[in-house]
Design a protein around this motif. Structure first.
Motif, mmCIF file in Angstrom:
data_model
loop_
_atom_site.group_PDB
_atom_site.id
_atom_site.type_symbol
_atom_site.label_atom_id
_atom_site.label_comp_id
_atom_site.label_asym_id
_atom_site.label_seq_id
_atom_site.Cartn_x
_atom_site.Cartn_y
_atom_site.Cartn_z
ATOM 1 N N ILE A 175 0.834 -1.221 0.000
ATOM 2 C CA ILE A 175 0.000 0.000 0.000
ATOM 3 C C ILE A 175 0.860 1.259 0.000
ATOM 4 C CG2 ILE A 175 -1.986 -1.112 1.095
ATOM 5 C CD1 ILE A 175 -1.237 0.256 3.703
ATOM 6 N N GLN A 176 2.161 1.081 0.204
ATOM 7 C CA GLN A 176 3.070 2.231 0.148
ATOM 8 C C GLN A 176 3.706 2.409 -1.232
ATOM 9 O OE1 GLN A 176 5.746 2.230 3.751
ATOM 10 N NE2 GLN A 176 4.545 0.404 4.277
ATOM 11 N N GLU A 177 3.442 1.476 -2.141
ATOM 12 C CA GLU A 177 3.994 1.568 -3.500
ATOM 13 C C GLU A 177 3.303 2.702 -4.267
ATOM 14 O OE1 GLU A 177 6.480 -0.012 -4.739
ATOM 15 O OE2 GLU A 177 6.810 -1.662 -3.337
ATOM 16 N N PRO A 178 3.940 3.235 -5.292
ATOM 17 C CA PRO A 178 3.342 4.373 -6.020
ATOM 18 C C PRO A 178 2.150 4.000 -6.904
ATOM 19 C CG PRO A 178 5.441 3.746 -7.000
ATOM 20 C CD PRO A 178 5.314 2.956 -5.740
ATOM 21 N N GLU A 179 2.061 2.744 -7.334
ATOM 22 C CA GLU A 179 0.991 2.365 -8.267
ATOM 23 C C GLU A 179 -0.362 2.341 -7.564
ATOM 24 O OE1 GLU A 179 4.831 1.084 -9.716
ATOM 25 O OE2 GLU A 179 3.756 0.552 -7.870
ATOM 26 N N ILE A 180 -1.325 3.104 -8.074
ATOM 27 C CA ILE A 180 -2.634 3.234 -7.436
ATOM 28 C C ILE A 180 -3.373 1.896 -7.398
ATOM 29 C CG2 ILE A 180 -4.939 4.252 -7.666
ATOM 30 C CD1 ILE A 180 -2.953 6.184 -6.541
ATOM 31 N N ILE A 217 -6.679 8.897 2.849
ATOM 32 C CA ILE A 217 -8.124 9.155 2.901
ATOM 33 C C ILE A 217 -8.558 10.303 1.989
ATOM 34 C CG2 ILE A 217 -8.449 8.177 5.198
ATOM 35 C CD1 ILE A 217 -8.393 10.956 6.355
ATOM 36 N N LEU A 218 -7.632 11.167 1.626
ATOM 37 C CA LEU A 218 -7.975 12.271 0.730
ATOM 38 C C LEU A 218 -7.376 12.088 -0.660
ATOM 39 C CD1 LEU A 218 -7.630 15.313 3.176
ATOM 40 C CD2 LEU A 218 -9.694 14.071 2.515
ATOM 41 N N ASN A 219 -6.946 10.862 -0.967
ATOM 42 C CA ASN A 219 -6.427 10.581 -2.313
ATOM 43 C C ASN A 219 -7.528 10.820 -3.348
ATOM 44 O OD1 ASN A 219 -5.711 8.745 -4.716
ATOM 45 N ND2 ASN A 219 -3.861 8.646 -3.462
ATOM 46 N N PRO A 220 -7.211 11.396 -4.485
ATOM 47 C CA PRO A 220 -8.255 11.678 -5.487
ATOM 48 C C PRO A 220 -8.862 10.446 -6.145
ATOM 49 C CG PRO A 220 -6.073 12.266 -6.334
ATOM 50 C CD PRO A 220 -5.897 11.956 -4.885
ATOM 51 N N ALA A 222 -11.079 7.472 -6.430
ATOM 52 C CA ALA A 222 -12.271 7.018 -5.699
ATOM 53 C C ALA A 222 -12.179 5.541 -5.337
ATOM 54 C CB ALA A 222 -13.527 7.287 -6.522
ATOM 55 N N ASN A 223 -11.707 4.720 -6.253
ATOM 56 C CA ASN A 223 -11.633 3.274 -5.979
ATOM 57 C C ASN A 223 -10.660 2.971 -4.843
ATOM 58 O OD1 ASN A 223 -13.489 2.475 -7.938
ATOM 59 N ND2 ASN A 223 -11.940 2.484 -9.553
ATOM 60 N N LEU A 224 -9.583 3.730 -4.754
ATOM 61 C CA LEU A 224 -8.646 3.546 -3.647
ATOM 62 C C LEU A 224 -9.295 3.959 -2.329
ATOM 63 C CD1 LEU A 224 -5.920 2.951 -2.380
ATOM 64 C CD2 LEU A 224 -5.147 5.228 -3.099
ATOM 65 N N LYS A 225 -9.989 5.092 -2.335
ATOM 66 C CA LYS A 225 -10.635 5.558 -1.106
ATOM 67 C C LYS A 225 -11.687 4.568 -0.620
ATOM 68 C CE LYS A 225 -11.583 9.755 -2.630
ATOM 69 N NZ LYS A 225 -12.044 11.146 -2.674
ATOM 70 N N ARG A 226 -12.386 3.933 -1.535
ATOM 71 C CA ARG A 226 -13.359 2.902 -1.137
ATOM 72 C C ARG A 226 -12.691 1.852 -0.252
ATOM 73 N NH1 ARG A 226 -16.540 0.837 -6.578
ATOM 74 N NH2 ARG A 226 -17.360 2.841 -7.304
ATOM 75 N N GLN A 227 -11.556 1.350 -0.721
ATOM 76 C CA GLN A 227 -10.877 0.267 -0.010
ATOM 77 C C GLN A 227 -10.219 0.753 1.272
ATOM 78 O OE1 GLN A 227 -11.694 -2.557 -1.047
ATOM 79 N NE2 GLN A 227 -12.510 -1.830 -3.002
ATOM 80 N N VAL A 228 -9.709 1.968 1.261
ATOM 81 C CA VAL A 228 -9.080 2.534 2.460
ATOM 82 C C VAL A 228 -10.107 2.664 3.578
ATOM 83 C CG1 VAL A 228 -8.087 4.647 3.434
ATOM 84 C CG2 VAL A 228 -7.201 3.727 1.282
ATOM 85 N N ASP A 250 -5.590 10.708 13.426
ATOM 86 C CA ASP A 250 -6.053 12.051 13.027
ATOM 87 C C ASP A 250 -6.909 12.023 11.765
ATOM 88 O OD1 ASP A 250 -4.826 13.353 15.168
ATOM 89 O OD2 ASP A 250 -2.924 13.529 14.094
ATOM 90 N N ILE A 251 -7.871 11.109 11.754
ATOM 91 C CA ILE A 251 -8.753 11.031 10.582
ATOM 92 C C ILE A 251 -9.882 12.055 10.647
ATOM 93 C CG2 ILE A 251 -8.245 8.596 10.198
ATOM 94 C CD1 ILE A 251 -11.024 7.975 11.419
ATOM 95 N N PHE A 252 -10.174 12.568 11.858
ATOM 96 C CA PHE A 252 -11.234 13.579 11.998
ATOM 97 C C PHE A 252 -10.587 14.962 12.081
ATOM 98 C CE2 PHE A 252 -13.351 9.898 14.271
ATOM 99 C CZ PHE A 252 -14.216 9.616 13.245
ATOM 100 N N PRO A 253 -11.186 15.983 11.486
ATOM 101 C CA PRO A 253 -12.452 15.973 10.733
ATOM 102 C C PRO A 253 -12.291 15.716 9.234
ATOM 103 C CG PRO A 253 -11.726 18.226 11.048
ATOM 104 C CD PRO A 253 -10.682 17.357 11.683
ATOM 105 N N ALA A 254 -11.101 15.321 8.804
ATOM 106 C CA ALA A 254 -10.838 15.195 7.359
ATOM 107 C C ALA A 254 -11.819 14.246 6.675
ATOM 108 C CB ALA A 254 -9.402 14.719 7.132
ATOM 109 N N VAL A 255 -12.185 13.141 7.356
ATOM 110 C CA VAL A 255 -13.054 12.163 6.696
ATOM 111 C C VAL A 255 -14.437 12.724 6.384
ATOM 112 C CG1 VAL A 255 -11.902 10.159 7.702
ATOM 113 C CG2 VAL A 255 -13.843 11.160 8.874
#
Length: 507
Positions: A175-180, A217-220, A222-228, A250-255
């Motif tokens: 999950i730390q690799e660059p490939e989305i 959590i703020l990655n653009p 959408a499919n990645l954010k679903r899984q995160v 520190d996920i709040f309030p960003a989520v």
């Protein structure tokens, strides 16, 4: 002569290549699957996995994967044909293209059932797939992670087998690799592992997954954010300690901003994450309230449609259930219980049941809470849901429970009175019970109760002597002069007329 021999071999190779490419192409279309199966294509593809030409091997594996992916019968045919051990052996020996195709076959077999996934494990696939997670090629890593996730998702035993093979630390590295796409599949696999038990979730946490998931959590994408968000939800749901670890990232309030995402699955998974955290303790719920979570979830419920609102509605119920102050925070959001009341009659059964349950949690604390809910005209809607013959058992049970919770605290008589006329005996006793508590201390309420027809309705109720309902009725009647009670009793006008007929004027 040697040229003729070469030509024969070239033609044979071309024929094999053409065959596997054609089968792979045909297998990509569902309408061809049954015909291919009836033609015995499995037994024809199996020897081609050992072909001397690498492209033929890869395409044969691809064709088998597409067939196995179609249904469990074909996946079982792959198992019965002893194809899996061959694929596992080749995973360690062949090039990256073959490894991707072989991992696809393993995934396609494993996805259908725990039994088929166990067959993949039994042939030694886990160790080979974990080794593939260390490959340089991101496509191989992705294929291996996908297969491991499909194995782990079925049950805790299979997920534990994936953990025991050493997959978790490598998935966290992925999950730390660059490939989305690799990030997405690896996050999905971690989610599939930790959903089964606190112990499995703790294994994922101990590998350092939370910090890396929280960063995305703020990655653009959408499919990645679903899984995160799915993975964070699956971690949070098990215990208070795990939920607190997610919060400490520190996920709040960003989520909360993701509740307005354009992707519906992202929004639903975010709402699920907030719900899973809020349900544990008043302190976690208070943290969400302080960060603006209630208002954000109320907006989410109002802006979405269908079953994706379910986690949001449940989150409000969990927050309100903890304490009076938290329930008041939900009430102060003003629109929350109006939304919930609206959803009671407009949606599918699960949404209606969740709304009924949440209303019960909001209104059950004090008379003030009950009045706030009852003033939104919620009680008749709850009664209607309870009485519907076509309603699910879950909706009826939750509506009844919510009515009981709210009625036992409600002293707002105008909201109670409509239920006198419509409620069945098992609900009516709670309504009448509240009147019996309030009327002795409310002179204005006693007068309104007479003029509105409430006292007359009380006299029409047939209660078994000695029952709680009968005691409540007696308590109400004792608040009025005897002649008033008689006046509104059934048959009293007939009795008066009879007395008129029998009366002889004094001359």
């Amino acid at each position: 002569m040697s040229r003729q021999v070469l030509q024969v071999f070239e033609q044979y190779q071309k024929a094999r290549t053409h065959f596997v490419q054609t089968v792979a192409e045909l297998a990509s279309r569902p309408q061809n699957i049954e015909t291919l199966q009836n033609a015995g294509v499995m037994s024809l593809l199996r020897p081609l996995l050992l072909d001397i030409v690498p492209t033929i091997q890869q395409t044969a594996a691809l064709a088998l994967g597409r067939l196995a992916n179609y249904n469990d019968d074909l996946a079982e045919a792959v198992v019965r044909g002893d194809i899996l051990p061959q694929l596992v052996y080749s995973l360690a020996e062949q090039n990256r293209f073959y490894k991707k195709a072989a991992a696809f076959v393993l995934r396609a077999v494993a996805k259908h059932s725990p039994q088929l996934a166990q067959s993949v494990v039994d042939c030694g696939a886990l160790d080979a797939l974990v080794i593939c997670l260390e490959e340089f090629d991101p496509g191989v890593k992705e294929s291996a992670a996908w297969a491991l996730g499909y194995i782990a998702r079925h049950n805790g035993e299979l997920a534990q087998a994936v953990v025991d093979a050493g997959a978790v630390p490598l998935l966290v590295l992925c999950i730390q690799e660059p490939e989305i796409s690799l990030k997405r599949i690896s996050a999905s696999a971690l989610s599939d592992i930790c959903k089964h038990s606190p112990e499995l979730a703790q294994t994922v946490v101990d590998a350092g997954a939370i910090a890396h998931l929280a960063q995305m959590i703020l990655n653009p994408d959408a499919n990645l954010k679903r899984q995160v968000f799915s993975a964070l939800s699956q971690i949070s749901k098990h215990t208070v300690d795990l939920a607190e670890m997610v919060v400490e990232a520190d996920i709040f309030p960003a989520v909360f901003t993701c509740l307005k995402d354009s992707d519906e699955h992202v929004k639903k998974n975010v709402a699920t994450l907030i719900r899973e955290i809020a349900k544990h303790t008043p302190e976690l719920s208070q943290l969400i309230v302080n960060a603006g979570g209630v208002a954000a979830v109320v907006d989410y419920i109002g802006e979405t449609k269908g079953n994706i609102r379910l986690p949001g509605i449940m989150m409000l119920g969990y927050v309100a259930a903890h304490t009076e102050n938290l329930a008041m925070a939900v009430i102060v959001s003003k629109v929350s219980y109006y939304f919930l009341g609206f959803h009671l009659l407009k949606e599918e059964w699960p949404i209606q049941a969740a709304a009924a349950w949440a209303l019960g949690q909001i209104g059950r604390h004090t008379p003030e809470h009950a009045k706030a809910v009852a003033s939104a005209n919620v009680l008749p809607k709850l009664l209607q849901c309870y009485l519907r013959t076509d309603a699910s058992e879950d909706l009826q049970a939750k509506s009844k429970k919510a009515l009981k919770n709210i009625l036992q605290k409600c002293v707002h008589l105008p909201a109670l009175e409509p239920l006198l006329h419509d409620a069945p005996p098992n609900i009516l006793k709670y309504v009448v019970g509240q009147f019996s508590k309030v009327l002795p201390h409310d002179a204005k309420g006693r007068k309104l109760f007479v003029t509105s027809g409430g006292l007359k309705k009380i006299q029409e109720i047939k209660a078994e002597p000695g029952s709680a309902l009968a005691e409540y009725i007696n308590a109400i009647n004792s608040c009025y002069p005897e002649e008033i009670v008689k006046y509104y009793s059934p048959g009293y006008s007939d009795a008066l007329l009879e007395r008129v007929e029998q009366y002889t004027p004094k001359m």
